[in-house]
Design an enzyme around this catalytic site. Sequence first.
Site, PDB file in Angstrom:
ATOM      1  N   ASP A  93      46.572 -38.100  62.637  1.00 47.35           N
ATOM      2  CA  ASP A  93      46.799 -37.040  61.667  1.00 47.35           C
ATOM      3  C   ASP A  93      45.981 -37.480  60.468  1.00 47.35           C
ATOM      4  OD1 ASP A  93      47.787 -35.675  59.357  1.00 47.35           O
ATOM      5  OD2 ASP A  93      49.411 -34.964  60.633  1.00 47.35           O
ATOM      6  N   HIS A  94      44.853 -36.812  60.234  1.00 47.38           N
ATOM      7  CA  HIS A  94      43.908 -37.388  59.258  1.00 47.38           C
ATOM      8  C   HIS A  94      44.499 -37.428  57.850  1.00 47.38           C
ATOM      9  CE1 HIS A  94      42.739 -33.174  58.464  1.00 47.38           C
ATOM     10  NE2 HIS A  94      42.221 -33.611  57.334  1.00 47.38           N
ATOM     11  N   LYS A 114      44.348 -40.417  54.240  1.00 46.34           N
ATOM     12  CA  LYS A 114      43.914 -40.118  52.866  1.00 46.34           C
ATOM     13  C   LYS A 114      44.532 -41.142  51.918  1.00 46.34           C
ATOM     14  CE  LYS A 114      43.321 -35.172  53.644  1.00 46.34           C
ATOM     15  NZ  LYS A 114      42.028 -34.633  53.256  1.00 46.34           N
ATOM     16  N   HIS A 164      50.311 -32.140  59.167  1.00 41.71           N
ATOM     17  CA  HIS A 164      49.980 -32.698  57.849  1.00 41.71           C
ATOM     18  C   HIS A 164      51.151 -32.567  56.866  1.00 41.71           C
ATOM     19  CE1 HIS A 164      46.196 -32.628  59.748  1.00 41.71           C
ATOM     20  NE2 HIS A 164      45.763 -31.470  59.324  1.00 41.71           N
TER      21      HIS A 164
HETATM   22  C1  BG6 Z   1      42.862 -29.436  59.890  1.00 43.98           C
HETATM   23  C2  BG6 Z   1      43.183 -27.990  60.127  1.00 43.98           C
HETATM   24  O1  BG6 Z   1      43.752 -30.261  60.594  1.00 43.98           O
HETATM   25  O2  BG6 Z   1      42.972 -29.722  58.510  1.00 43.98           O
HETATM   26  C3  BG6 Z   1      42.246 -27.095  59.324  1.00 43.98           C
HETATM   27  O3  BG6 Z   1      43.047 -27.691  61.507  1.00 43.98           O
HETATM   28  C4  BG6 Z   1      42.282 -27.477  57.868  1.00 43.98           C
HETATM   29  O4  BG6 Z   1      42.590 -25.725  59.479  1.00 43.98           O
HETATM   30  C5  BG6 Z   1      42.068 -28.980  57.712  1.00 43.98           C
HETATM   31  O5  BG6 Z   1      41.248 -26.751  57.214  1.00 43.98           O
HETATM   32  C6  BG6 Z   1      42.293 -29.400  56.281  1.00 43.98           C
HETATM   33  O6  BG6 Z   1      41.891 -30.731  56.119  1.00 43.98           O
HETATM   34  P1  BG6 Z   1      41.435 -31.278  54.692  1.00 43.98           P
HETATM   35  O7  BG6 Z   1      41.256 -32.737  54.904  1.00 43.98           O
HETATM   36  O8  BG6 Z   1      40.184 -30.547  54.337  1.00 43.98           O
HETATM   37  O9  BG6 Z   1      42.546 -30.939  53.747  1.00 43.98           O
END
Ligand code: BG6
Length: 513
Positions: A196-197, A201, A259
């Site tokens: 979960d990126h 952060k 997220h």
């Molecule tokens: C992704 C979603 O996981 O996260 C996208 O699938 C979204 O729809 C993105 O735009 C948002 O990531 P960040 O890091 O730009 O907030």
Amino acid sequence: MDNPFAENEHRLLHPPSTALVIFGATGDLTQRKLIPALYNLSHDGYLPSSFAVIGASRTPLTDDDFRDRCKESIASFSRRDIDPKVWERFSRNIYYQPLDGTKKEGFVALRERLESLGKERGEDLNYLYYLATSPRFFADISTRLGEQGLVADPHRELRRTALIIEKPFGHDLESARVLNETLNETFHENQIFRIDHYLGKETVQNILVFRFANGIFEPLWSREYIDHIQISVCESIGVGTRASYFDSSGIVRDIVQNHLLQILSLLCIEPPLSLHDADSIRDEKVKVLRSLKRFTDKKIEKNVIRAQYTRGYVDGKAVPGYLEEEGVASGSQTPSYVAMKFEIDNWRFAGVPIYVRVGKRLPKRITEISLHFKKAPRSIFQSSAQQRGSAPADNMLTIQVQPDEGISLCVNAKPPGPLLQTKPVMMDFLYDDSFATASPEAYERLLLDAMRGDATLFTRNDEIEEAWSLLDPILKSWEAQSGGPLTTYEAGTWGPAEASTLLNERKHRWRRL
Ligand code: BG6
């Protein structure tokens, strides 16, 4: 190394020898995120001393073709410009293996490739597989890896093998369970790293440091002092080229299930036993998810507002409405915005509402958490301030996850002058001002952790299942055309007017972002 501290730091920062195989090597994720992240790790000297990245996908390419593609993607998407010396060193370790995830042959060639890389380098490499493909290939790829003996038994072998997968982890609780059972046929749970990126952060990780490395905040972190919490994940972009994926998922599956709930659970966990084993933190996160009050039909109608954007203006540019986006089904009911009220049923947070709003095509990109503290029990400034029209503001702690990473505390102060007045002022900590170095991209940290075998910032299966079991009733009720109407909001505005009804009961208001 004579210095034991340096030795420890070296061990923490430099993972053991690794071959990273990226399936879906010609895809968007690899080009935009993974290769630039690996390049930056190489630039900072964090890659293992013996490292190889092997791109794998159906497109027939040579090693050199793939290297050229990688160079282009670094030039376009890396946070740093290409340094010829770093590129020279990094590119020597890039390889490519044409392979169809559903067929055996490519995997035989992959095994031979990995074995010969190990021989050339005279050591056993750990194998890390990144599935940057559509989830429909997950099962086939993991089975083929197992068949070729490319997955080490963690109880018997020294070589470490791990599988990294990207969301979506299923479409609902049932499919998430099936996916996990399938992966577990080949991999042990502790070999599966679910990305979960948001957990990569810096500011999200800082929630832990801020809460548990500072004795002064923890006592305030409860129903005694917090009136309510708001979490906003706002994007100005629309569904763009991902319309067909998004239209079958919607904002709840795309952002809330992962997220948003990850941020919420880190914000509300009890102090973990330790930071040295991945499960301490993950155990606490699961407890938070379990304590979230479930959504009954009545609550869905009252506490969940969903909406779709109509055409409007973002950054001064005219943008189409959701239903006009290419790839969106005509008459689609998929929400691009949701506002929800969560409640945690535990001793620390009982009675503290957590309002969240998440949406696309809002006026700007901002992810922010705000803790709104209770008023002072009796304000001695109230009457005189009221006469002059300025009651003290509520204390508020905001954590901005992006784009201006930082933490601010809003307190009241006396402005200079002959009158005893109050004025809200901000005490700010901004990453850019306090640390002279740019924050790494989330994928850099996560790839490094996966190579080190540290799963703390990856989502465990029971977290995924808890999140689905919380949200499934909402999704099912919408599928059954109940649970409150789908409303609309004009692109470039802060969402539908109905979203404020969530907060009316307690006379709260959305924070102005
Ligand atoms: C992704 C979603 O996981 O996260 C996208 O699938 C979204 O729809 C993105 O735009 C948002 O990531 P960040 O890091 O730009 O907030």
